[in-house]
Design an enzyme around this catalytic site. Structure first.
Site, PDB file in Angstrom:
ATOM      1  N   LYS A 103       0.860  -1.194   0.000  1.00 14.43           N
ATOM      2  CA  LYS A 103       0.000   0.000   0.000  1.00 14.43           C
ATOM      3  C   LYS A 103       0.888   1.233   0.000  1.00 14.43           C
ATOM      4  O   LYS A 103       2.039   1.173   0.450  1.00 14.43           O
ATOM      5  CB  LYS A 103      -0.889   0.024   1.253  1.00 14.43           C
ATOM      6  N   GLY A 216     -19.333   6.949  -2.922  1.00 11.67           N
ATOM      7  CA  GLY A 216     -18.251   7.295  -3.843  1.00 11.67           C
ATOM      8  C   GLY A 216     -18.198   6.275  -4.961  1.00 11.67           C
ATOM      9  O   GLY A 216     -19.233   5.711  -5.358  1.00 11.67           O
TER      10      GLY A 216
END
Ligand code: NAD
Length: 415
Positions: A103, A216
């Protein structure tokens, strides 16, 4: 207070109790393989120079090159990046992908930047981490605050640095630059595939009511897929507020309202009322989709949930304390590392297409995604039944068993 990383590790440790593992394997998984940090110095449009703290964490590469998104958000921090990288390690393993987990993130509010400044931050990120990433080493993707445009700049910057066009270094690119068809709604579609496949087991009927926290990218696609299949979307929220329509929203109107800015644009429509954002969790419904951010359901609000099924499109939206409360309430949780794994699965398809110089049709992508999601959902359900554990623990057991098998096969040289 327990951090997101503590919570994620706790889940892995709990899962390990159900496997006969070499303790050394778990010991290795308690630490990231590599955590790099850099300050990105950017020339702003007004001529000033600003620095933004950035991270890349490669958590574990036992199953293959590491893979994971890049987040642009003011709250990005080292603990969160490591936690999300550990989740990615587990997610890739659950889906049986040939990837480890990673990440990255930049501590920046992307909305405060002009488009040119965003491009400079994106390119600076790649210059800072070009030695960490690579198509056989670590393959980034979009996450909160980044999108296909960001990935295009990043792929271009990396290609310039290595002196050759390298589309497979990053996924989630625009289709015209080697992105895969079907990547845009892959995260929601993967969850939807599981819901369809397990609808009978989950006791879901046509017309079931759905509330969605976080309207979203993932949340909007989920609403569209479920509404098309006859589910009733009765409440949605974003960071600006929440709206409630007990009889169900007109999905076309809802999507149009969000495209014009925010879900609150629905306020004033017939049958729609505005509710405080945190009341969305307590809305009367059968399915609650969590598609915002981490730690949204905690011990302080878990008890108010009415849904019988929670779908975790976000990463880590339910804390371990809330897990216990929801388990006692017999609420089923479709856990993040399985539920939202459609995104990384289609990212894997994109990487394969880039390496082979192929372009798959949308039907091919959808069919392969459905097969993968159903196969691994069946595997998770089988562990849950066999060991009488939650779907979350079962998903971590499945992931851990695959990671441990790879570590075992790699031998002891790396320890
Ligand atoms: P996004 O930024 O497009 O959407 C997030 C939404 O959550 C926004 O509408 C935002 O307004 C809303 N939100 C933020 N705070 C909120 C709050 N307190 N209450 C209600 N809504 C709030 O991001 P996304 O890509 O849809 O990702 C959402 C989550 O899904 C993240 O946790 C992300 O890591 C996870 N995820 C996304 C993908 C993907 O492919 N997009 C893949 C895997 C996991």
């Amino acid at each position: 207070m327990a951090t997101l990383f503590d919570n994620t590790l706790k889940r892995l440790i709990e899962a390990a109790e159900h496997l006969d593992l070499d303790p050394g394997f778990l010991g290795k998984l308690k630490n990231a393989l590599e955590m790099t940090q850099a300050y990105l110095s950017i020339r702003m449009d007004d001529g000033s120079i600003k620095s933004f703290l950035a991270y890349r964490c490669r958590y574990n590469d036992s199953l293959g090159p590491t893979k994971g998104g890049i987040r642009f958000h003011p709250d990005v921090n080292a603990d969160e990046v490591m936690a999300l990288a550990l989740m990615m390690t587990s997610k890739c393993a659950v889906m049986d992908l040939p990837f480890g987990g990673a990440k990255g993130g930049v501590m920046v509010d992307p909305h405060s930047l002009s488009i040119m400044e965003r491009e400079r931050v994106s390119r600076a990120y790649i210059r800072a981490f070009a030695h960490v990433i690579g198509p056989d080493r670590d393959i980034p993707a979009p996450d909160v605050g980044t999108n296909e445009k960001t990935m295009a700049w990043m792929m271009d910057e990396y290609s310039t640095i290595v002196g050759k066009r390298t589309p497979a270094v990053i996924t989630g690119k625009p289709v015209v630059l080697g992105g895969s068809l079907g990547r845009d709604d892959a995260t929601a579609r993967g969850a939807y595939n599981i819901i369809q496949h397990k609808a009978r087991t989950l006791g879901l009927k046509r017309g079931a009511r759905v509330a969605i926290q976080g309207f979203g990218n993932a949340g909007m696609h989920m609403a569209q897929l479920m509404a098309t299949d006859g589910y009733k979307i009765v409440a949605v929220s974003d960071s600006k507020g929440a709206v409630h329509a007990p009889a169900g929203f007109d999905i076309g109107e809802l999507l149009a309202a969000k495209r014009c800015g925010r879900v609150m644009n629905m306020a004033g429509s017939a049958g729609v009322s505005v509710i405080p954002g945190d009341e969305l969790l307590a809305v009367d419904c059968e399915v609650l989709v969590l598609a915002a951010l981490e730690n949204m359901v905690h011990k302080g609000n878990a008890g108010s949930i009415k849904a019988r099924l929670i779908v975790e499109l976000a990463n880590g939206p339910v804390t371990p304390e809330a897990d216990e409360i929801l388990k006692a309430m017999n609420v089923v949780i479709l856990p993040d590392i399985l539920a939202n794994a459609g995104g990384v699965t289609v990212s894997y398809f994109e990487w394969v297409q880039n390496r082979e110089g192929e372009r798959w049709t949308l039907d091919q992508v959808h069919a392969r995604l459905k097969t993968a999601m159903e196969r691994e959902a069946d595997a998770v359900w089988a562990y849950a039944r066999e060991k009488n554990i939650t779907l979350r623990t079962a998903a971590y057991v499945l992931a851990l068993s695959r990671i441990a098998a790879a570590m075992e096969a790699l031998g002891t040289e790396k320890f």
